[in-house]
Write an enzyme that holds these catalytic residues in place. Structure first.
Site, short mmCIF file in Angstrom:
data_model
loop_
_atom_site.label_atom_id
_atom_site.label_comp_id
_atom_site.label_asym_id
_atom_site.label_seq_id
_atom_site.Cartn_x
_atom_site.Cartn_y
_atom_site.Cartn_z
N GLY A 51 0.83 -1.20 0.00
CA GLY A 51 0.00 0.00 0.00
C GLY A 51 0.86 1.25 0.00
O GLY A 51 1.99 1.28 -0.51
N SER A 52 0.36 2.30 0.62
CA SER A 52 1.03 3.60 0.57
C SER A 52 2.24 3.70 1.47
O SER A 52 2.92 4.74 1.49
CB SER A 52 0.03 4.71 0.93
OG SER A 52 -0.98 4.80 -0.05
#
EC number: 3.4.16.4
Length: 635
Positions: free
Chosen positions: A327-328
């Protein structure tokens, strides 16, 4: 008449016959005596050593003496793995007259249920070295020992041995990091040193116990004992003492490990904490855990089946084998890669309308904030976790440069020095996809990699390691679990440590760190609620990993999804910014947004490590997570 008597009896002839027969008898006696004397000379002179040895073996027995396994301690001297006295049942097949009858009697005396009785019989027939005792049963209770003692005369070749048995005081919390020992199986028996493992029934199976088996085991000894006709020991004639295994001191902190386990509160996930300057793994937890003591003595069939069939996979070590989209959390690493490759500058901005489009492509790759963040530079892109910025960055870099840049941080590799069973996870590339699917790489897949989705998979240990390298400003120190083997320290400079990451400007590190600090302290930071009241400067990055893909016009609604289809929550952090002492990665499966769940856990870990006088209130933390509505929809 006289002539007739001469015909009937001839004394001279009879005398000759008698003399011949006497001579033959004398020769036969001399021959037999000679043979007997020759045989006696052969047995007593020529074969003296052979028969003397056989005679001695009837009276003297050589018994192996297993070494004491080394103890395992945490960094503060807290005992993590010890040896407790116990009684084991062993059998030497060569000394048993009727194996089946003996086993039947043992099963009846020990009152074993059917499933255990079958396993008992299987163990008795496992391949074993000649005249070496086979372990049938461990940790006998007093009643069983008494029944065996009363019936000892009926059980030749069967012995009750007093030995030390491995015990883990904090089994469930330490199970995945420490691993466990178990019975030596037939395959292991073929490869082990017969002298070193004589009389040994247990060997390290997983984790630290497996990796440091050579140091922990030691060297077997032996003793000569005199026995009577029934095989009972009368006295000891001599011995060679075994060499005990070396004690192992780990880098783990028992209290921090326990806190990490409590923070996850039974939810599936993992927390890994590393000291960046030394690479020491301070905590490495996978939840749920299991009681590793069950495997030492031999777990029963029903219990093992229950663990295997448990939907939460308690035997699966998520910390080193769990593979999750990052993810981020990888946006700070991508920002640095963009700076190194000259694709961006710290001050370069883009305008985010809420989506990104590839040239000549109508598909919109959306930002988590549907109306966009407007004008975004590198620092703000990290603080608000802007997807559009990293779609653009990934497209400009291309998958080849992305792959090489992220590999330099350890993604797609085994990063630990002494972490047994670690997975490489996956850092995708053009060549990987061609080999795996026989398909070309598409530009849209590069965009997915740019926000930590798609094929990209990381382990919690990899994410914590990359965070430690980031905190060190590019200096690699390989993660390790052991700090000392016996009295010898494990060196910092370990083999196969990746090359350091060098930037053209030290100021680039500061810019990325500033963006990460604003995640927790900035007015727009995705984890700003977690950063309230911080007593030190902390940099972090939240992440939300999709379990399944949404359509272009679909919106994520956790309430409408089954619990196991909800997003994974991730957070990585290090603190303090000026001189990092701890780097943490947190992954909580199906917990939703990383900024609302995983971030609080990372903050609790750094508080516990940096603030000696403050113990995190786990109950208060749970309430904060429940009340924090934060940025659940985003990153």
């Amino acid at each position: 008449m006289r002539e007739r008597r001469d015909t009937l009896k001839n004394p001279e002839q009879e005398l000759r016959i008698f003399r011949v027969r006497s001579l033959l008898a004398v020769l036969l006696v001399f021959a037999m005596t000679g043979l007997l004397m020759g045989r006696l000379v052969y047995l007593q002179v020529v074969q003296h050593e052979v028969y003397s040895t056989r005679s001695e073996k009837n009276r003297v027995r050589v018994e192996p003496l297993p070494p004491t396994r080394g103890l395992i301690y945490d960094r503060n001297g807290e005992l993590l793995a010890e040896n407790r006295p116990t009684y084991n049942l062993t059998l030497v097949r060569e000394r048993v007259d009727d194996l089946d009858a003996t086993l039947t009697l043992l099963v009846r005396l020990l009152e074993l249920p059917d499933e255990e009785a079958e396993a008992f019989r299987v163990r008795s027939r496992q391949r074993q070295r000649p005249f070496q005792p086979a372990l049938l049963m461990s940790d006998l209770d007093e009643d069983q020992i008494a029944r065996l003692a009363v019936n000892r005369h009926r059980l030749p070749g069967v012995e009750v041995e007093a030995q030390l048995l491995r015990y883990y005081p904090d089994a469930e919390i330490m199970a995945h990091a420490l691993g466990y020992v178990g019975r030596i199986n037939a395959e292991e028996l073929e490869t082990l040193d017969t002298g070193r493992y004589a009389g040994t029934h247990f060997i390290g199976k997983t984790g630290v116990e497996r990796f440091y088996e050579d140091a922990l085991h030691g060297q077997a000894g032996l003793r000569k004992v005199e026995t009577n006709a029934r095989g009972r020991v009368l006295r000891e004639l001599g011995r060679t003492d075994p060499v005990p295994g070396q004690n192992l001191t780990l880098t783990l902190d028992k209290e921090l490990q326990q806190l990490a386990y409590e923070l996850l509160d039974g939810r599936r996930g993992s927390i890994v904490a590393i000291a960046p300057a030394t690479g020491e793994i301070l905590a490495m937890v996978s939840v749920p855990g299991f009681d590793s003591n069950q495997f030492v003595t031999g777990i029963d069939v029903a219990s093992y089946r229950a663990l295997q069939e448990d939907i939460d996979l308690p035997l699966f070590n998520r910390a080193i084998r769990g593979q999750y989209p990052p993810g981020s959390t990888i946006k700070p690493f991508l920002a640095l890669a963009g700076l190194v490759e000259g694709v961006i500058t710290p001050d370069k901005t883009i305008f985010d309308p809420g989506y990104y489009q590839l040239p000549n492509d109508s598909r919109r790759y959306r930002n988590w904030l549907r109306w966009g963040h407007g004008r975004v530079d590198m620092e703000r892109s990290i603080a608000v976790s802007n997807n559009t910025y990293y779609y653009s960055l990934a497209h400009d870099m291309g998958i080849d440069r992305l792959h090489d840049s992220m590999s330099a941080f350890g993604f797609g590799q085994r990063v630990g020095h002494d972490v047994f069973g670690e997975s490489t996870a996956l850092m995708p590339s053009r060549d990987w996809k061609r080999g795996r699917f026989n398909q070309p790489w598409y530009p849209g897949e590069t965009l997915s990699v740019g926000i930590g989705q798609g094929y990209w998979q990381v382990t919690p240990l990899q994410l914590a390691t990359a965070t430690a390298v980031l905190a060190n400003r590019g200096q690699w120190v390989k993660p390790r679990l052991a700090s000392r083997i016996g009295d010898d320290p494990v060196p910092l400079a370990l083999p196969e440590t990746p090359a350091d990451i060098e930037l053209a400007s030290d100021g680039w590190w500061d810019k990325v760190f500033s963006g990460m600090e604003k995640v927790l302290s900035g007015s727009e930071g995705t984890a700003r609620r977690t950063g309230v009241g911080l007593d030190y400067r902390m940099g972090g990055k939240s992440g939300t990993a999709q379990v399944f893909s949404l359509g272009q016009d679909q919106r994520y609604d956790a309430e409408e999804l089954a619990e196991r289809l909800r997003d994974h929550a991730l957070f990585m952090a290090f603190a303090p910014l000026e001189e990092p002492q701890i780097a943490v990665s947190v992954i909580v499966e199906n917990a939703g947004g990383g900024s609302t769940h995983a971030a609080h856990l990372a903050r609790a870990m750094t508080d516990a490590w940096l603030l000696d006088d403050e113990e995190p209130d786990v109950e208060e933390l749970r309430e904060a997570m429940e009340n924090d509505t934060g940025n659940v929809a985003g990153n």
